[in-house]
Design an enzyme around this catalytic site. Structure first.
Site, PDB file in Angstrom:
ATOM      1  CG  ASN A 208      -0.235  -0.049   2.516  1.00  0.00           C
ATOM      2  OD1 ASN A 208       0.459   0.896   2.864  1.00  0.00           O
ATOM      3  ND2 ASN A 208      -0.374  -1.150   3.240  1.00  0.00           N
ATOM      4  CG  ASP A 276      -7.503  -4.779   6.214  1.00  0.00           C
ATOM      5  OD1 ASP A 276      -7.002  -4.683   7.354  1.00  0.00           O
ATOM      6  OD2 ASP A 276      -8.130  -3.852   5.660  1.00  0.00           O
ATOM      7  N   PRO A 304      -4.066 -11.317  10.684  1.00  0.00           N
ATOM      8  CG  PRO A 304      -2.093 -11.630  11.883  1.00  0.00           C
ATOM      9  CD  PRO A 304      -2.721 -11.895  10.552  1.00  0.00           C
ATOM     10  CB  ILE A 306      -1.107  -6.049  14.768  1.00  0.00           C
ATOM     11  CG1 ILE A 306      -0.640  -6.981  13.635  1.00  0.00           C
ATOM     12  CG2 ILE A 306      -0.010  -5.887  15.807  1.00  0.00           C
ATOM     13  CD1 ILE A 306       0.420  -6.390  12.728  1.00  0.00           C
TER      14      ILE A 306
HETATM   15  O1  C5P Z   1      -8.939  -1.552  10.261  1.00  0.00           O
HETATM   16  P1  C5P Z   1      -7.930  -0.524   9.904  1.00  0.00           P
HETATM   17  O2  C5P Z   1      -6.797  -1.064   9.085  1.00  0.00           O
HETATM   18  O3  C5P Z   1      -8.473   0.731   9.310  1.00  0.00           O
HETATM   19  O4  C5P Z   1      -7.328  -0.084  11.325  1.00  0.00           O
HETATM   20  C1  C5P Z   1      -6.281   0.756  11.425  1.00  0.00           C
HETATM   21  C2  C5P Z   1      -5.552   0.539  12.731  1.00  0.00           C
HETATM   22  O5  C5P Z   1      -5.435  -0.832  13.036  1.00  0.00           O
HETATM   23  C3  C5P Z   1      -4.130   1.057  12.665  1.00  0.00           C
HETATM   24  O6  C5P Z   1      -3.756   1.464  13.971  1.00  0.00           O
HETATM   25  C4  C5P Z   1      -3.365  -0.169  12.207  1.00  0.00           C
HETATM   26  O7  C5P Z   1      -1.996  -0.107  12.568  1.00  0.00           O
HETATM   27  C5  C5P Z   1      -4.094  -1.274  12.946  1.00  0.00           C
HETATM   28  N1  C5P Z   1      -4.116  -2.569  12.243  1.00  0.00           N
HETATM   29  C6  C5P Z   1      -3.432  -3.635  12.763  1.00  0.00           C
HETATM   30  N2  C5P Z   1      -3.489  -4.869  12.164  1.00  0.00           N
HETATM   31  C7  C5P Z   1      -4.237  -5.048  11.056  1.00  0.00           C
HETATM   32  C8  C5P Z   1      -4.941  -3.976  10.499  1.00  0.00           C
HETATM   33  C9  C5P Z   1      -4.854  -2.751  11.125  1.00  0.00           C
HETATM   34  O8  C5P Z   1      -2.753  -3.455  13.781  1.00  0.00           O
HETATM   35  N3  C5P Z   1      -4.275  -6.263  10.483  1.00  0.00           N
END
Ligand code: C5P
Length: 397
Positions: A208, A276, A304, A306
């Protein structure tokens, strides 16, 4: 900036030892008192006389000399410093440190101390990348030893890659960061940053547009307030800050493992743009056109989360901060995300391409906590980082 600080400088035997005279000069210019210790191999690259002259201190060379001195044994020598800096740190010395050996003056000093230790590794790229060195590095970091570098570039042996000793200004910045006192002194903060790369085959991946600029600025701002920062970063397009413990990963699964290994922490700031999805049927060899004109089909598996995993985990930091990069209904999505992921705060930003935020130098964010939604003006990413670090310091005080 280092006025009155006492640095015990351990020099081990690698070609990067030729940079040590410059390092000593710069440390002294910054106000530090430097006591050099050399391993036998170091003397093949730089003379004790030149280091002694530059340091204005005799050089300690053997355990025997030291105990014969009687007035200062190895225990006192290591205790009398505010910081022990190992530069260059060879693969061999790192291995001996990781194993807890004490077979010469340098390793004995390192075992006999509870003074903070910073190492600047320097070695051939293959030695650096060898699983044994990486295992030793992980062990040393788990023992609380801080690491600066190595950098990437042309090496004395004619190869190219990671293994060059960090540049002198970066070592100096790392020393200053470790000795800086601030509201976060004694605190450990974990920061994730950058994109993740999810392989399709050995040469292709899904990524990304995250540059890692905001996460990098946050790590630097936390460091400047005195925190020990573990910086877990995907393949970012900006270099990591000096003076933080850098853990490089590629995939989301690797990032989760690195984050869990870095806990416990007082706070976690998850600024990484984690993919994702990963490719479930990634090919072990390069995918080829099969002549039928039909494109391959990629199957995806969910990665996962995180942030959610850490928020719900047994080692949950006292303060967990997530990010929400959105392109529409920013605040509504961010508030829902805060609840869903179980974090304490969310930093929400609008990353529609027209804003120029992703990959740009500025950011416009809203900080969502349990009680407030606070919109900050559009600011340089460094300034957003400083404000966030100050709020984190307040919350942990
Ligand atoms: O769901 P989204 O990606 O928009 O969420 C963003 C937040 O979740 C950020 O803080 C990102 O670092 C964290 N995140 C994560 N693991 C994932 C997806 C997002 O820690 N697989």
């Amino acid at each position: 900036m280092l006025t009155g600080r006492r640095i015990l400088l351990i020099v081990s035997g690698g070609i990067a030892a030729v940079k040590v005279p410059d390092l000593i000069r710069r440390l002294r210019e910054a106000g530090a008192a430097v006591t050099p210790v050399m391993t036998r191999a170091a003397e093949e690259f730089v003379t004790p006389l030149s280091l002694a002259a530059l340091a204005g201190h005799p050089v300690h060379r053997t355990l025997f000399d030291l105990t014969a001195e009687a007035e200062m044994g190895h225990i006192e020598l290591s205790r009398s410093a505010d910081l022990i800096l190992v530069a260059p740190a060879t693969a061999d010395l790192m291995a001996r440190m990781a194993a807890g050996l004490a077979d010469d003056l340098a390793s004995t000093l390192l075992l006999a101390t509870d003074t903070p230790v910073l190492i600047a590794p320097a070695m051939n790229v293959r030695m650096w990348q060898h699983p044994a060195t990486q295992r030793n590095l992980a062990r040393l970091m788990a023992d609380g030893i801080r690491v600066v570098g190595p950098g990437e570039g042309a090496m004395a042996c004619g190869e190219f890659g990671p293994g060059r000793m960090a540049e002198v200004p970066d070592i100096l910045a790392a020393v200053q960061a470790m000795l800086a006192a601030g509201p976060l002194t004694g605190r450990h903060v974990l920061v994730t940053s950058g994109p993740t790369h999810e392989p399709i085959d050995p040469v292709r991946y899904i990524a990304n547009r995250s540059s890692g600029a905001q996460g990098t600025a946050i790590a630097a701002a936390l460091r400047d307030l005195g925190a020990r920062v573990t910086f877990v970063t995907g393949p970012a397009s900006v270099p990591p800050p000096a003076g933080v413990d850098v853990v490089r990963v590629e995939t989301a699964q690797q990032m989760l493992a690195a984050v869990q290994a870095a806990l416990p922490a007082d706070a976690a700031v998850m600024a990484a743009a984690v993919a994702d999805w990963r490719v479930a049927n990634a090919a072990p060899v390069k995918m080829k056109k099969d002549g039928t004109g039909r494109p391959p089909t990629l199957d995806f598996a969910e990665n996962p989360d995180i942030l959610a995993t850490v928020s719900a985990g047994p080692d949950r930091p006292r303060l967990v901060v997530g990010f929400a990069a959105e392109t529409h209904d920013v605040l509504a999505h961010a508030a829902a995300k805060r609840a869903r992921k179980g974090c304490d705060w969310i930093v929400a930003n609008d990353v529609r391409p027209a804003t120029g935020i992703m990959g740009g130098a500025e950011n416009a964010v809203t900080l969502l906590t349990a009680d407030v939604a606070e919109t900050w003006p559009r600011l340089p990413k460094d300034e957003v980082a400083r404000r966030l670090a100050a709020r984190i310091a307040e919350a942990l005080s």
